[in-house]
Design a protein around this motif. Structure first.
Motif, short mmCIF file in Angstrom:
data_model
loop_
_atom_site.label_atom_id
_atom_site.label_comp_id
_atom_site.label_asym_id
_atom_site.label_seq_id
_atom_site.Cartn_x
_atom_site.Cartn_y
_atom_site.Cartn_z
N ALA A 140 0.85 -1.20 0.00
CA ALA A 140 0.00 0.00 0.00
C ALA A 140 0.88 1.24 0.00
O ALA A 140 2.03 1.22 0.46
CB ALA A 140 -0.93 0.01 1.21
N ASP A 141 0.34 2.32 -0.54
CA ASP A 141 1.03 3.61 -0.58
C ASP A 141 0.42 4.55 0.45
O ASP A 141 -0.81 4.60 0.62
CB ASP A 141 0.91 4.23 -1.97
N TYR A 142 1.28 5.32 1.13
CA TYR A 142 0.84 6.26 2.15
C TYR A 142 1.52 7.61 1.93
O TYR A 142 2.67 7.67 1.48
CB TYR A 142 1.18 5.76 3.56
N ASP A 143 0.80 8.66 2.28
CA ASP A 143 1.32 10.02 2.21
C ASP A 143 1.58 10.50 3.64
O ASP A 143 0.65 10.70 4.41
CB ASP A 143 0.31 10.94 1.51
N LEU A 144 2.86 10.64 4.01
CA LEU A 144 3.20 11.00 5.38
C LEU A 144 2.69 12.38 5.78
O LEU A 144 2.48 12.65 6.97
CB LEU A 144 4.72 10.93 5.59
N SER A 145 2.45 13.24 4.80
CA SER A 145 1.91 14.56 5.13
C SER A 145 0.45 14.45 5.58
O SER A 145 -0.12 15.42 6.09
CB SER A 145 2.01 15.50 3.92
N GLN A 146 -0.17 13.27 5.39
CA GLN A 146 -1.57 13.07 5.75
C GLN A 146 -1.74 12.31 7.07
O GLN A 146 -2.85 11.93 7.42
CB GLN A 146 -2.29 12.31 4.63
N ILE A 147 -0.64 12.10 7.80
CA ILE A 147 -0.77 11.46 9.12
C ILE A 147 -1.52 12.41 10.05
O ILE A 147 -1.14 13.56 10.21
CB ILE A 147 0.61 11.12 9.72
N LYS A 148 -2.57 11.90 10.67
CA LYS A 148 -3.37 12.76 11.57
C LYS A 148 -3.37 12.27 13.02
O LYS A 148 -3.80 13.00 13.91
CB LYS A 148 -4.81 12.86 11.07
N SER A 149 -2.92 11.03 13.26
CA SER A 149 -2.94 10.53 14.64
C SER A 149 -1.91 9.44 14.84
O SER A 149 -1.49 8.76 13.88
CB SER A 149 -4.34 9.98 14.97
N VAL A 150 -1.49 9.29 16.09
CA VAL A 150 -0.62 8.18 16.49
C VAL A 150 -1.22 7.59 17.77
O VAL A 150 -1.45 8.31 18.74
CB VAL A 150 0.83 8.65 16.76
N ASP A 151 -1.50 6.30 17.73
CA ASP A 151 -2.08 5.62 18.89
C ASP A 151 -1.13 4.54 19.39
O ASP A 151 -0.52 3.81 18.59
CB ASP A 151 -3.42 4.97 18.53
N LEU A 152 -1.04 4.44 20.70
CA LEU A 152 -0.25 3.40 21.35
C LEU A 152 -1.22 2.33 21.87
O LEU A 152 -2.15 2.64 22.61
CB LEU A 152 0.55 3.98 22.51
N PHE A 153 -1.00 1.09 21.47
CA PHE A 153 -1.78 -0.03 21.98
C PHE A 153 -0.91 -0.87 22.90
O PHE A 153 0.26 -1.17 22.58
CB PHE A 153 -2.28 -0.92 20.84
N LEU A 154 -1.45 -1.25 24.04
CA LEU A 154 -0.77 -2.16 24.96
C LEU A 154 -1.66 -3.38 25.15
O LEU A 154 -2.84 -3.26 25.51
CB LEU A 154 -0.50 -1.49 26.30
N SER A 155 -1.08 -4.56 24.91
CA SER A 155 -1.82 -5.81 25.01
C SER A 155 -1.22 -6.65 26.13
O SER A 155 -0.03 -6.99 26.11
CB SER A 155 -1.73 -6.57 23.68
N TYR A 156 -2.06 -7.00 27.11
CA TYR A 156 -1.61 -7.71 28.32
C TYR A 156 -2.01 -9.18 28.23
O TYR A 156 -3.16 -9.51 27.95
CB TYR A 156 -2.25 -7.09 29.56
N TRP A 157 -1.05 -10.05 28.49
CA TRP A 157 -1.33 -11.48 28.49
C TRP A 157 -0.70 -12.21 29.67
O TRP A 157 -1.01 -13.38 29.93
CB TRP A 157 -0.82 -12.11 27.19
N ALA A 158 0.14 -11.53 30.45
CA ALA A 158 0.86 -12.22 31.54
C ALA A 158 0.94 -11.35 32.77
O ALA A 158 2.02 -11.17 33.34
CB ALA A 158 2.25 -12.63 31.07
N GLY A 159 -0.18 -10.80 33.21
CA GLY A 159 -0.16 -9.98 34.40
C GLY A 159 0.01 -8.52 34.09
O GLY A 159 0.21 -8.12 32.93
N PRO A 160 -0.01 -7.66 35.11
CA PRO A 160 -0.02 -6.21 34.91
C PRO A 160 1.32 -5.61 34.50
O PRO A 160 1.35 -4.49 34.02
CB PRO A 160 -0.46 -5.67 36.27
N ALA A 161 2.41 -6.33 34.71
CA ALA A 161 3.73 -5.73 34.47
C ALA A 161 4.21 -5.87 33.03
O ALA A 161 5.06 -5.10 32.58
CB ALA A 161 4.77 -6.35 35.41
N ILE A 162 3.68 -6.84 32.30
CA ILE A 162 4.19 -7.14 30.97
C ILE A 162 3.10 -6.92 29.93
O ILE A 162 1.99 -7.43 30.07
CB ILE A 162 4.70 -8.59 30.87
N ALA A 163 3.42 -6.16 28.91
CA ALA A 163 2.47 -5.92 27.82
C ALA A 163 3.23 -5.80 26.51
O ALA A 163 4.40 -5.38 26.49
CB ALA A 163 1.67 -4.64 28.08
#
Length: 345
Positions: A140-163
Protein backbone atom coordinates in the motif's frame (compact mmCIF):
# COMPACT_ATOMS: atom_id res chain seq x y z
CA UNK A 1 45.74 -14.22 67.08
CA UNK A 2 43.22 -11.42 67.51
CA UNK A 3 42.91 -11.15 63.71
CA UNK A 4 42.13 -14.83 63.16
CA UNK A 5 38.29 -14.59 63.43
CA UNK A 6 38.27 -11.65 61.02
CA UNK A 7 40.47 -13.53 58.54
CA UNK A 8 38.26 -16.60 58.77
CA UNK A 9 35.17 -14.46 58.13
CA UNK A 10 36.80 -12.79 55.11
CA UNK A 11 37.84 -16.16 53.75
CA UNK A 12 34.27 -17.48 54.10
CA UNK A 13 32.93 -14.31 52.47
CA UNK A 14 35.31 -14.78 49.55
CA UNK A 15 34.29 -18.43 49.21
CA UNK A 16 30.63 -17.48 49.22
CA UNK A 17 31.21 -14.78 46.61
CA UNK A 18 33.12 -17.05 44.25
CA UNK A 19 30.55 -19.79 44.78
CA UNK A 20 27.73 -17.42 43.82
CA UNK A 21 29.61 -16.32 40.69
CA UNK A 22 30.24 -19.94 39.80
CA UNK A 23 26.57 -20.86 40.25
CA UNK A 24 25.40 -17.91 38.12
CA UNK A 25 27.81 -18.84 35.31
CA UNK A 26 26.74 -22.47 35.53
CA UNK A 27 23.03 -21.62 35.31
CA UNK A 28 23.67 -19.24 32.40
CA UNK A 29 25.69 -21.84 30.51
CA UNK A 30 23.09 -24.56 31.12
CA UNK A 31 20.28 -22.37 29.78
CA UNK A 32 22.38 -21.30 26.79
CA UNK A 33 22.98 -24.95 25.90
CA UNK A 34 19.32 -25.81 26.49
CA UNK A 35 17.99 -23.14 24.12
CA UNK A 36 20.63 -23.43 21.41
CA UNK A 37 21.42 -27.15 21.13
CA UNK A 38 17.98 -28.09 19.88
CA UNK A 39 18.74 -30.57 17.10
CA UNK A 40 19.37 -33.47 19.47
CA UNK A 41 17.98 -33.68 22.99
CA UNK A 42 20.53 -36.40 23.81
CA UNK A 43 23.39 -34.11 22.80
CA UNK A 44 21.84 -31.25 24.76
CA UNK A 45 21.48 -33.25 27.97
CA UNK A 46 24.98 -34.69 27.62
CA UNK A 47 26.53 -31.24 27.14
CA UNK A 48 24.61 -29.79 30.09
CA UNK A 49 25.54 -32.80 32.22
CA UNK A 50 29.27 -32.44 31.53
CA UNK A 51 29.12 -28.68 32.09
CA UNK A 52 27.28 -29.00 35.43
CA UNK A 53 29.53 -31.86 36.60
CA UNK A 54 32.71 -29.84 36.03
CA UNK A 55 31.14 -26.78 37.71
CA UNK A 56 30.01 -28.79 40.75
CA UNK A 57 33.46 -30.34 41.05
CA UNK A 58 35.04 -26.86 41.09
CA UNK A 59 32.45 -25.67 43.60
CA UNK A 60 33.07 -28.64 45.88
CA UNK A 61 36.80 -27.89 46.09
CA UNK A 62 35.95 -24.51 47.64
CA UNK A 63 34.10 -26.03 50.59
CA UNK A 64 35.49 -29.51 51.27
CA UNK A 65 39.01 -29.59 52.70
CA UNK A 66 39.56 -33.15 51.42
CA UNK A 67 39.17 -31.85 47.85
CA UNK A 68 41.32 -28.73 48.12
CA UNK A 69 44.33 -30.33 46.42
CA UNK A 70 42.11 -30.81 43.33
CA UNK A 71 41.07 -27.15 43.28
CA UNK A 72 43.60 -25.90 40.73
CA UNK A 73 42.85 -28.68 38.23
CA UNK A 74 39.09 -28.30 38.73
CA UNK A 75 39.11 -24.56 38.12
CA UNK A 76 41.41 -24.85 35.12
CA UNK A 77 39.00 -27.40 33.61
CA UNK A 78 36.04 -25.13 34.36
CA UNK A 79 37.82 -22.11 32.87
CA UNK A 80 38.64 -24.01 29.67
CA UNK A 81 35.05 -25.17 29.27
CA UNK A 82 33.74 -21.68 29.99
CA UNK A 83 36.08 -20.19 27.36
CA UNK A 84 34.88 -22.75 24.81
CA UNK A 85 31.27 -21.96 25.74
CA UNK A 86 31.83 -18.20 25.28
CA UNK A 87 33.50 -18.69 21.89
CA UNK A 88 30.60 -20.90 20.78
CA UNK A 89 28.05 -18.41 22.14
CA UNK A 90 29.56 -15.43 20.33
CA UNK A 91 29.61 -17.48 17.14
CA UNK A 92 25.81 -17.81 17.16
CA UNK A 93 24.52 -15.26 14.65
CA UNK A 94 20.97 -14.20 13.77
CA UNK A 95 19.59 -15.31 10.43
CA UNK A 96 17.12 -14.10 7.82
CA UNK A 97 16.63 -17.60 6.42
CA UNK A 98 14.72 -20.03 8.61
CA UNK A 99 11.48 -21.94 8.37
CA UNK A 100 9.45 -19.07 9.81
CA UNK A 101 5.97 -19.23 11.31
CA UNK A 102 3.42 -17.97 8.73
CA UNK A 103 2.58 -14.76 10.62
CA UNK A 104 6.22 -13.61 10.52
CA UNK A 105 7.23 -15.20 7.23
CA UNK A 106 7.42 -11.69 5.74
CA UNK A 107 8.65 -8.45 7.30
CA UNK A 108 7.68 -4.99 6.14
CA UNK A 109 9.93 -2.92 3.88
CA UNK A 110 9.53 0.68 2.74
CA UNK A 111 10.48 2.71 -0.33
CA UNK A 112 10.24 6.50 -0.21
CA UNK A 113 9.62 9.19 -2.80
CA UNK A 114 9.47 12.42 -0.84
CA UNK A 115 6.57 12.15 1.61
CA UNK A 116 5.10 9.23 -0.32
CA UNK A 117 6.03 5.79 0.91
CA UNK A 118 5.21 2.35 -0.42
CA UNK A 119 5.05 -0.39 2.21
CA UNK A 120 5.47 -3.97 1.04
CA UNK A 121 4.50 -7.07 3.05
CA UNK A 122 1.74 -5.51 5.14
CA UNK A 123 -0.01 -8.27 7.05
CA UNK A 124 -3.79 -8.51 6.61
CA UNK A 125 -4.65 -12.00 7.84
CA UNK A 126 -8.21 -13.11 8.52
CA UNK A 127 -7.89 -14.80 11.92
CA UNK A 128 -10.53 -17.33 12.95
CA UNK A 129 -8.34 -19.01 15.59
CA UNK A 130 -4.61 -18.84 16.27
CA UNK A 131 -4.14 -21.88 14.06
CA UNK A 132 -6.91 -21.25 11.54
CA UNK A 133 -6.38 -18.15 9.41
CA UNK A 134 -6.26 -16.92 5.83
CA UNK A 135 -2.83 -15.62 4.82
CA UNK A 136 -2.77 -12.27 3.05
CA UNK A 137 0.26 -10.02 2.51
CA UNK A 138 -0.27 -6.82 0.58
CA UNK A 139 1.35 -3.53 -0.45
CA UNK A 140 0.00 0.00 0.00
CA UNK A 141 1.03 3.61 -0.58
CA UNK A 142 0.84 6.26 2.15
CA UNK A 143 1.32 10.02 2.21
CA UNK A 144 3.20 11.00 5.38
CA UNK A 145 1.91 14.56 5.13
CA UNK A 146 -1.57 13.07 5.75
CA UNK A 147 -0.77 11.46 9.12
CA UNK A 148 -3.37 12.76 11.57
CA UNK A 149 -2.94 10.53 14.64
CA UNK A 150 -0.62 8.18 16.49
CA UNK A 151 -2.08 5.62 18.89
CA UNK A 152 -0.25 3.40 21.35
CA UNK A 153 -1.78 -0.03 21.98
CA UNK A 154 -0.77 -2.16 24.96
CA UNK A 155 -1.82 -5.81 25.01
CA UNK A 156 -1.61 -7.71 28.32
CA UNK A 157 -1.33 -11.48 28.49
CA UNK A 158 0.86 -12.22 31.54
CA UNK A 159 -0.16 -9.98 34.40
CA UNK A 160 -0.02 -6.21 34.91
CA UNK A 161 3.73 -5.73 34.47
CA UNK A 162 4.19 -7.14 30.97
CA UNK A 163 2.47 -5.92 27.82
CA UNK A 164 3.12 -5.99 24.11
CA UNK A 165 3.51 -2.53 22.58
CA UNK A 166 2.12 -1.59 19.16
CA UNK A 167 1.98 1.82 17.47
CA UNK A 168 -0.73 2.71 14.95
CA UNK A 169 -0.57 5.63 12.51
CA UNK A 170 -3.86 7.11 11.30
CA UNK A 171 -4.24 8.92 7.96
CA UNK A 172 -6.71 11.51 6.70
CA UNK A 173 -8.34 8.96 4.40
CA UNK A 174 -9.31 6.82 7.42
CA UNK A 175 -6.67 4.12 6.98
CA UNK A 176 -4.54 2.87 9.87
CA UNK A 177 -1.27 0.99 9.75
CA UNK A 178 0.25 -0.64 12.83
CA UNK A 179 3.95 -1.26 13.46
CA UNK A 180 4.99 -3.94 15.90
CA UNK A 181 8.46 -5.15 16.82
CA UNK A 182 7.93 -8.87 17.38
CA UNK A 183 9.77 -12.10 17.93
CA UNK A 184 10.31 -13.93 14.67
CA UNK A 185 9.31 -17.45 15.61
CA UNK A 186 10.23 -20.51 13.64
CA UNK A 187 7.40 -22.75 12.48
CA UNK A 188 5.93 -24.57 15.50
CA UNK A 189 8.02 -22.59 17.99
CA UNK A 190 6.42 -21.16 21.13
CA UNK A 191 7.34 -17.89 22.81
CA UNK A 192 9.50 -18.08 25.94
CA UNK A 193 10.48 -15.09 28.08
CA UNK A 194 13.58 -16.99 29.26
CA UNK A 195 14.44 -18.06 25.72
CA UNK A 196 14.34 -14.38 24.79
CA UNK A 197 17.52 -13.92 26.84
CA UNK A 198 19.33 -16.70 24.99
CA UNK A 199 19.20 -15.84 21.28
CA UNK A 200 16.18 -18.07 20.78
CA UNK A 201 14.36 -15.59 18.50
CA UNK A 202 15.19 -13.05 15.85
CA UNK A 203 13.61 -9.58 15.96
CA UNK A 204 11.12 -8.70 13.22
CA UNK A 205 9.29 -5.51 12.28
CA UNK A 206 5.73 -6.25 11.27
CA UNK A 207 3.32 -3.75 9.69
CA UNK A 208 -0.32 -4.77 9.69
CA UNK A 209 -3.92 -3.70 9.56
CA UNK A 210 -5.55 -3.11 12.95
CA UNK A 211 -8.18 -5.66 11.94
CA UNK A 212 -5.34 -8.19 11.85
CA UNK A 213 -2.79 -7.50 14.55
CA UNK A 214 -5.03 -5.85 17.17
CA UNK A 215 -8.06 -8.03 16.36
CA UNK A 216 -5.88 -11.12 16.88
CA UNK A 217 -5.21 -10.01 20.44
CA UNK A 218 -8.67 -8.77 21.41
CA UNK A 219 -10.95 -11.23 19.64
CA UNK A 220 -8.88 -14.38 19.12
CA UNK A 221 -6.45 -14.57 22.02
CA UNK A 222 -8.72 -12.75 24.45
CA UNK A 223 -5.95 -10.46 25.72
CA UNK A 224 -6.68 -7.20 27.52
CA UNK A 225 -5.88 -4.37 25.10
CA UNK A 226 -5.78 -0.64 25.77
CA UNK A 227 -5.53 2.25 23.30
CA UNK A 228 -3.84 5.56 24.17
CA UNK A 229 -3.86 8.57 21.86
CA UNK A 230 -0.31 9.95 21.77
CA UNK A 231 0.23 13.72 22.04
CA UNK A 232 2.67 14.27 19.18
CA UNK A 233 3.27 17.01 16.63
CA UNK A 234 2.71 16.18 12.92
CA UNK A 235 6.40 16.53 12.09
CA UNK A 236 7.35 14.24 14.97
CA UNK A 237 4.75 11.72 13.81
CA UNK A 238 6.33 11.69 10.35
CA UNK A 239 9.79 11.27 11.90
CA UNK A 240 8.54 8.39 14.04
CA UNK A 241 7.02 6.69 10.99
CA UNK A 242 10.33 7.03 9.15
CA UNK A 243 12.21 5.62 12.15
CA UNK A 244 9.96 2.58 12.12
CA UNK A 245 10.49 2.02 8.41
CA UNK A 246 14.26 2.62 8.71
CA UNK A 247 14.36 -0.07 11.39
CA UNK A 248 12.21 -2.34 9.24
CA UNK A 249 14.47 -1.93 6.19
CA UNK A 250 17.55 -2.60 8.29
CA UNK A 251 16.07 -5.74 9.88
CA UNK A 252 15.02 -7.00 6.45
CA UNK A 253 18.69 -6.98 5.41
CA UNK A 254 20.59 -7.41 8.68
CA UNK A 255 19.07 -9.91 11.08
CA UNK A 256 19.09 -9.09 14.78
CA UNK A 257 18.23 -11.04 17.90
CA UNK A 258 15.23 -10.30 20.07
CA UNK A 259 16.12 -9.84 23.74
CA UNK A 260 13.50 -9.96 26.49
CA UNK A 261 15.18 -7.09 28.32
CA UNK A 262 17.14 -4.97 25.85
CA UNK A 263 15.64 -5.46 22.37
CA UNK A 264 11.89 -5.95 22.55
CA UNK A 265 8.70 -4.26 21.39
CA UNK A 266 8.88 -1.52 24.05
CA UNK A 267 12.60 -0.77 24.03
CA UNK A 268 12.44 -0.30 20.24
CA UNK A 269 9.74 2.34 20.71
CA UNK A 270 11.68 3.96 23.54
CA UNK A 271 14.88 4.17 21.49
CA UNK A 272 12.94 5.93 18.74
CA UNK A 273 11.32 8.29 21.23
CA UNK A 274 14.76 9.20 22.60
CA UNK A 275 15.82 10.23 19.11
CA UNK A 276 12.79 12.51 18.85
CA UNK A 277 13.22 13.85 22.39
CA UNK A 278 16.61 13.16 24.07
CA UNK A 279 15.27 14.49 27.37
CA UNK A 280 13.12 11.36 27.82
CA UNK A 281 14.83 9.37 30.58
CA UNK A 282 15.08 5.62 30.96
CA UNK A 283 12.59 4.39 33.52
CA UNK A 284 11.77 0.99 35.00
CA UNK A 285 8.31 1.32 33.45
CA UNK A 286 9.92 1.08 30.02
CA UNK A 287 11.31 -2.35 30.92
CA UNK A 288 8.13 -3.34 32.75
CA UNK A 289 6.05 -2.26 29.79
CA UNK A 290 2.72 -2.88 31.45
CA UNK A 291 3.30 0.29 33.46
CA UNK A 292 4.23 2.39 30.44
CA UNK A 293 0.92 4.36 30.47
CA UNK A 294 1.70 5.76 33.92
CA UNK A 295 5.09 6.90 32.70
CA UNK A 296 3.61 8.53 29.59
CA UNK A 297 0.85 10.14 31.68
CA UNK A 298 3.49 11.74 33.93
CA UNK A 299 5.40 12.99 30.89
CA UNK A 300 2.16 14.37 29.38
CA UNK A 301 2.59 12.24 26.27
CA UNK A 302 -1.00 10.96 26.24
CA UNK A 303 -4.04 12.97 25.16
CA UNK A 304 -6.59 12.54 27.94
CA UNK A 305 -9.02 14.60 29.96
CA UNK A 306 -8.54 12.35 32.97
CA UNK A 307 -6.67 13.54 36.05
CA UNK A 308 -5.47 10.15 37.26
CA UNK A 309 -4.09 7.01 35.68
CA UNK A 310 -6.85 4.74 36.96
CA UNK A 311 -9.55 6.63 35.06
CA UNK A 312 -7.24 6.93 32.06
CA UNK A 313 -6.85 3.14 31.94
CA UNK A 314 -10.59 2.56 32.24
CA UNK A 315 -11.25 4.81 29.25
CA UNK A 316 -8.44 3.21 27.25
CA UNK A 317 -9.84 -0.34 27.55
CA UNK A 318 -11.20 -1.39 24.13
CA UNK A 319 -12.47 -4.83 25.16
CA UNK A 320 -16.17 -4.07 24.68
CA UNK A 321 -15.79 -2.07 21.46
CA UNK A 322 -13.58 -4.78 19.91
CA UNK A 323 -16.31 -7.41 19.99
CA UNK A 324 -17.66 -8.26 16.56
CA UNK A 325 -16.27 -8.91 13.11
CA UNK A 326 -13.25 -7.43 11.36
CA UNK A 327 -15.55 -5.17 9.37
CA UNK A 328 -15.35 -1.61 10.73
CA UNK A 329 -12.96 -2.72 13.47
CA UNK A 330 -10.77 0.42 13.53
CA UNK A 331 -13.78 2.70 13.79
CA UNK A 332 -15.44 0.53 16.43
CA UNK A 333 -12.49 0.50 18.85
CA UNK A 334 -12.41 4.30 18.74
CA UNK A 335 -15.93 4.75 20.03
CA UNK A 336 -16.76 5.07 23.70
CA UNK A 337 -17.88 1.86 25.35
CA UNK A 338 -21.54 1.78 26.29
CA UNK A 339 -21.83 1.69 30.10
CA UNK A 340 -23.24 -1.60 31.33
CA UNK A 341 -26.42 -1.36 33.44
CA UNK A 342 -25.90 -1.99 37.13
CA UNK A 343 -27.61 -5.04 38.61
CA UNK A 344 -30.50 -4.26 40.93
CA UNK A 345 -29.71 -4.66 44.58
Amino acid sequence: MTYKPALVFLALLAQAFFSLVLIIITVWGSLALHYQLTESRLLTYAAIGIWVLVALTALSTLWFTDLQHYRKAAFISFAILFAILLIWWHGIKPSLNRDWAPEVAQTVTAEYNGDMVRLDHIRDFDWRTEKDFTVNWKSADYDLSQIKSVDLFLSYWAGPAIAHTLVSFGFEDGRQVVFSAEIRKKRGQAFSEIGGFFKDFELAMIAAEESDIIYLRTNVRGEHVYRYHVDIEPEQARQLFRLYTDTANRLSKEAGFYNTLTANCTTVVFDMARILDPSIALDYRVLLSGYLPEYMFEKQLIVTAETNTQSMRLNADISEQAKGSREGYSQRIRTMAVPQPQAAE
